[in-house]
Structures are given as C-alpha cells and as structure tokens.
Design a protein around this motif. Structure first.
Motif, short mmCIF file in Angstrom:
data_model
loop_
_atom_site.label_atom_id
_atom_site.label_comp_id
_atom_site.label_asym_id
_atom_site.label_seq_id
_atom_site.Cartn_x
_atom_site.Cartn_y
_atom_site.Cartn_z
N ILE A 83 -26.39 30.97 9.32
CA ILE A 83 -26.04 30.73 7.92
C ILE A 83 -25.42 32.03 7.40
N ALA A 84 -24.20 31.95 6.89
CA ALA A 84 -23.49 33.13 6.38
C ALA A 84 -23.03 32.86 4.95
N GLU A 85 -22.88 33.92 4.18
CA GLU A 85 -22.57 33.77 2.75
C GLU A 85 -21.44 34.71 2.34
N ILE A 86 -20.56 34.22 1.47
CA ILE A 86 -19.57 35.06 0.79
C ILE A 86 -19.82 34.90 -0.71
N PRO A 87 -20.62 35.79 -1.31
CA PRO A 87 -21.03 35.63 -2.71
C PRO A 87 -19.87 35.63 -3.71
N SER A 88 -18.80 36.36 -3.40
CA SER A 88 -17.69 36.47 -4.37
C SER A 88 -17.00 35.15 -4.63
N VAL A 89 -17.10 34.21 -3.68
CA VAL A 89 -16.50 32.89 -3.89
C VAL A 89 -17.57 31.80 -3.97
N ASP A 90 -18.84 32.23 -4.09
CA ASP A 90 -19.96 31.30 -4.23
C ASP A 90 -19.98 30.27 -3.12
N ALA A 91 -19.84 30.76 -1.88
CA ALA A 91 -19.76 29.84 -0.74
C ALA A 91 -20.73 30.25 0.36
N VAL A 92 -21.35 29.25 0.97
CA VAL A 92 -22.24 29.44 2.11
C VAL A 92 -21.69 28.61 3.26
N PHE A 93 -21.73 29.20 4.47
CA PHE A 93 -21.18 28.56 5.66
C PHE A 93 -22.32 28.37 6.66
N ILE B 138 -20.43 25.02 1.91
CA ILE B 138 -21.20 24.61 0.73
C ILE B 138 -20.85 25.52 -0.43
N GLU B 139 -20.52 24.93 -1.56
CA GLU B 139 -20.19 25.68 -2.77
C GLU B 139 -21.27 25.45 -3.82
N LEU C 126 -18.27 21.16 0.36
CA LEU C 126 -16.82 21.11 0.16
C LEU C 126 -16.12 20.45 1.34
N GLY C 127 -16.68 20.62 2.53
CA GLY C 127 -16.05 20.05 3.71
C GLY C 127 -16.64 20.63 4.97
N THR C 128 -16.08 20.22 6.10
CA THR C 128 -16.54 20.72 7.40
C THR C 128 -15.33 21.08 8.26
N TYR C 129 -15.56 21.98 9.19
CA TYR C 129 -14.56 22.35 10.17
C TYR C 129 -15.18 22.16 11.54
#
Length: 200
Positions: free
Chosen positions: A134-144, A158-159, A165-168
């Motif tokens: 589980i990884a996070e980019i807080p500046s765009v409010d997104a978790v991967f 996940i936003e 939001l979607g899957t890859y």
C-alpha cells in the motif's frame, strides 16, 4: 516469534505469534503492550502505528479474525474500534496509516478495509488476490494498492480514502510499487516505470 513489525516516526511496533503487541521507542523503552484477543488463535498477522504513535492497529487471530484500532493517551490504551472479518486468512497482511493519521488501511481475504480514525466507521473494497503493498501520495490525496493473483497484478487507485478511481492491470512474476513525491514507481520483472501523478 515475531510475526509482524512496523517502524514509525518515534519507534517501532511489533506483533507476536501469541497475540501480543509491543510498542518500543528508539531508546528501547516499552511504550505500551496490548493483547487484542477475541479469537481462538490470537496471532498478530499485521500491525502498524500512526506517525505520532497515538494510534495503533492490527489484524489478529485465526478463527474469529478481527481488525482492532487502539488509541493511546498518556499511559492509557483503549480499543476504540474493532470488527470481525470475513474469511480466515493465514498469512501476513498489510496495515497502513495515511500520513495524516486520518485513515488506516488493512487487508483480509480478497478485501481491502479502510477505517476512518475520526468517525470510527469502516468501508470494504473487493480486491483480487494477495495485497503486496500500500503506497500513498498525500499531495494528490491518492492511495495505491498493489495486489497479485498468480501472475495477474492489479494496482487499485483510491482517492479521498474511499473512492476507487480505477485499476491498472498487468502481468508479472515479480512486482512492486513505491511512492516518492508525486511519482509512483512500478516494477514488473526486469522493468521499472515511473508514473507522475497529478490532480486535475
């Protein structure tokens, strides 16, 4: 034996096979211990602490598996949220607090759980395969969330800590993800990709 281990800003939190959690600061002092219990076999399958150490969480037990959120105030600890989980996973799981400590993520059988640490409510999202990272980019409010079933790999985006939001999806025998600044790094066998994440 130690079954789970998680470093945070002020120390480390450790889970043991007999169902005990120990929180230790970097000087080696025990901050607190807890035994969530509630299952026939009380092994700690995954554990984490928030950056400030005020919150701790774990997935524990086999037969009546459950998620537990603990809040620490001074020398007192209190279970503020818990729920019994479907299935009976018998392997290490991921537990992850967002950097602002507002949400905690955890996985159990084919499912990602998200608990709002302020409202103390949970949401469950179906996930295909085993959650690896589980990884996070807080500046765009997104978790991967990276999961894998056989060679089928999926990154679920996940936003807002709840909206998918979607899957890859891609194929790989070995894979990983890592986040730094606004970049998501994705490794698939002998290739590494860097994806810059921006918010419209």
């Amino acid at each position: 034996p130690i079954t789970s281990f998680y470093p945070y800003e002020n120390g480390v939190i450790v889970g043991y096979v007999e169902g005990k959690i120990i929180n230790v600061d970097f000087d080696g002092n025990i901050v607190f211990t807890a035994t969530p219990g509630g299952s026939n076999y009380s092994v700690i399958l995954g554990v984490a602490a928030s950056n400030d150490g005020a919150l701790s969480a774990c997935v524990s037990g086999i037969d009546s598996q459950r998620f537990v959120l603990i809040r620490r105030s001074g020398n007192q600890q209190k279970i503020v949220f818990h729920e019994y989980l479907d299935g009976n996973i018998k392997e290490n799981v991921n537990v992850y607090f967002t950097q602002d400590s507002n949400f905690v993520y955890y996985n159990f059988e084919n499912t990602l759980g998200i608990v709002d640490c302020k409202k103390l409510v949970s949401k469950h999202i179906p996930i295909k395969g085993k959650v690896l990272k589980i990884a996070e980019i807080p500046s765009v409010d997104a978790v991967f969330v990276l999961s894998k079933l056989g060679n089928d790999c999926t990154v679920t985006i996940i936003e807002g800590s709840s909206n998918v939001l979607g899957t890859y999806e891609y194929q790989a025998e070995n894979t990983f993800i890592s986040a730094k600044d606004n970049n998501l790094f994705l490794g698939a066998d002998n290739k590494i990709s860097c994806i810059q994440v921006v918010k419209n």
